[in-house]
Design a protein around this motif. Structure first.
Motif, short mmCIF file in Angstrom:
data_model
loop_
_atom_site.label_atom_id
_atom_site.label_comp_id
_atom_site.label_asym_id
_atom_site.label_seq_id
_atom_site.Cartn_x
_atom_site.Cartn_y
_atom_site.Cartn_z
N THR A 289 0.40 -1.30 -0.33
CA THR A 289 0.14 0.19 0.02
C THR A 289 0.80 1.01 0.05
OG1 THR A 289 0.14 -0.04 2.34
CG2 THR A 289 -2.07 -0.96 1.19
N MET A 290 0.03 2.68 -0.36
CA MET A 290 0.57 3.13 -0.77
C MET A 290 -0.06 4.42 0.43
SD MET A 290 3.58 3.83 -4.02
CE MET A 290 4.92 5.45 -3.61
N GLY A 291 -0.08 5.84 0.94
CA GLY A 291 -0.82 6.24 1.56
C GLY A 291 -0.33 7.78 1.95
N TRP A 292 -1.05 8.57 1.49
CA TRP A 292 -0.99 10.03 2.26
C TRP A 292 -1.66 10.44 3.99
CZ3 TRP A 292 2.44 13.43 0.47
CH2 TRP A 292 2.38 12.80 -1.43
N TYR A 293 -0.88 11.27 4.56
CA TYR A 293 -1.23 11.53 5.85
C TYR A 293 -0.95 12.75 6.00
CZ TYR A 293 -1.40 6.21 6.32
OH TYR A 293 -1.54 4.79 6.42
N ARG A 294 -1.77 13.82 7.37
CA ARG A 294 -1.81 14.73 7.52
C ARG A 294 -1.78 14.90 8.93
NH1 ARG A 294 -6.87 17.66 4.83
NH2 ARG A 294 -8.07 16.55 6.35
N GLN A 295 -0.42 16.21 8.92
CA GLN A 295 -0.93 16.49 10.31
C GLN A 295 -1.15 17.95 10.63
OE1 GLN A 295 2.53 15.49 12.43
NE2 GLN A 295 1.39 14.99 14.87
N VAL B 166 1.27 19.76 7.62
CA VAL B 166 1.83 18.85 6.11
C VAL B 166 1.30 17.14 6.22
CG1 VAL B 166 4.29 17.79 6.89
CG2 VAL B 166 4.17 20.51 8.14
N TYR B 167 1.57 17.17 4.38
CA TYR B 167 0.91 16.11 3.77
C TYR B 167 2.70 14.65 4.13
CZ TYR B 167 -3.36 17.77 3.54
OH TYR B 167 -4.35 17.96 3.55
N TYR B 168 2.16 13.47 4.44
CA TYR B 168 3.23 12.91 4.50
C TYR B 168 3.11 11.53 3.53
CZ TYR B 168 5.09 15.14 8.88
OH TYR B 168 5.47 16.10 9.40
N CYS B 169 3.79 11.35 2.81
CA CYS B 169 3.68 9.59 2.14
C CYS B 169 3.85 8.71 2.84
CB CYS B 169 4.65 10.09 1.35
SG CYS B 169 5.15 8.55 -0.11
#
Length: 121
Positions: free
Chosen positions: A33-39, A92-95
């Protein structure tokens, strides 16, 4: 070693669009899986969107209908098209990528360094 390099963040007005990219490189046998998270400041990191190697996707309720995740398996790259951006999308968006470095090795999760997305009202 594996690296995830993100690009595409920036400052945009509410209602605008941005496209984030994240390329994985290094010792990679296969990516699951690949995804995007944010904080956002003062908040916990949260899932934005995720995509499997077969193309199945899942989105946070807050971004459904506005964001689209996609991936290019040949390039080990995941994208996040963000439309109709709102000030509350500022973060901030993290891969993230869950992958195997070699056949028979355990699956490991890797993170990018993060890219800032700021949406002005």
């Amino acid at each position: 070693q594996v690296q995830l390099v993100e690009s595409g963040g920036g400052l945009v007005q509410a209602g605008g669009s941005l496209r984030l990219s994240c390329a994985a490189s290094g010792s990679i046998f296969s990516i699951n899986t690949m995804g995007w998270y944010r904080q956002a400041p003062g908040k916990q990191r949260e899932l934005v969107a995720i995509i499997t190697n077969g193309g199945s996707t899942n989105y946070a309720d807050t971004v459904k209908g506005r964001f689209t995740i996609s991936r290019d398996n040949a390039k080990n790259t995941v994208y996040l098209q963000m439309n109709s951006l709102k000030p509350e999308d500022t973060a901030v968006y993290y891969c993230n990528a869950d992958l195997w470095e070699a056949l028979g090795h355990p699956k490991i999760g890797y993170w990018g360094q993060g890219t800032q997305v700021t949406v002005s009202s």
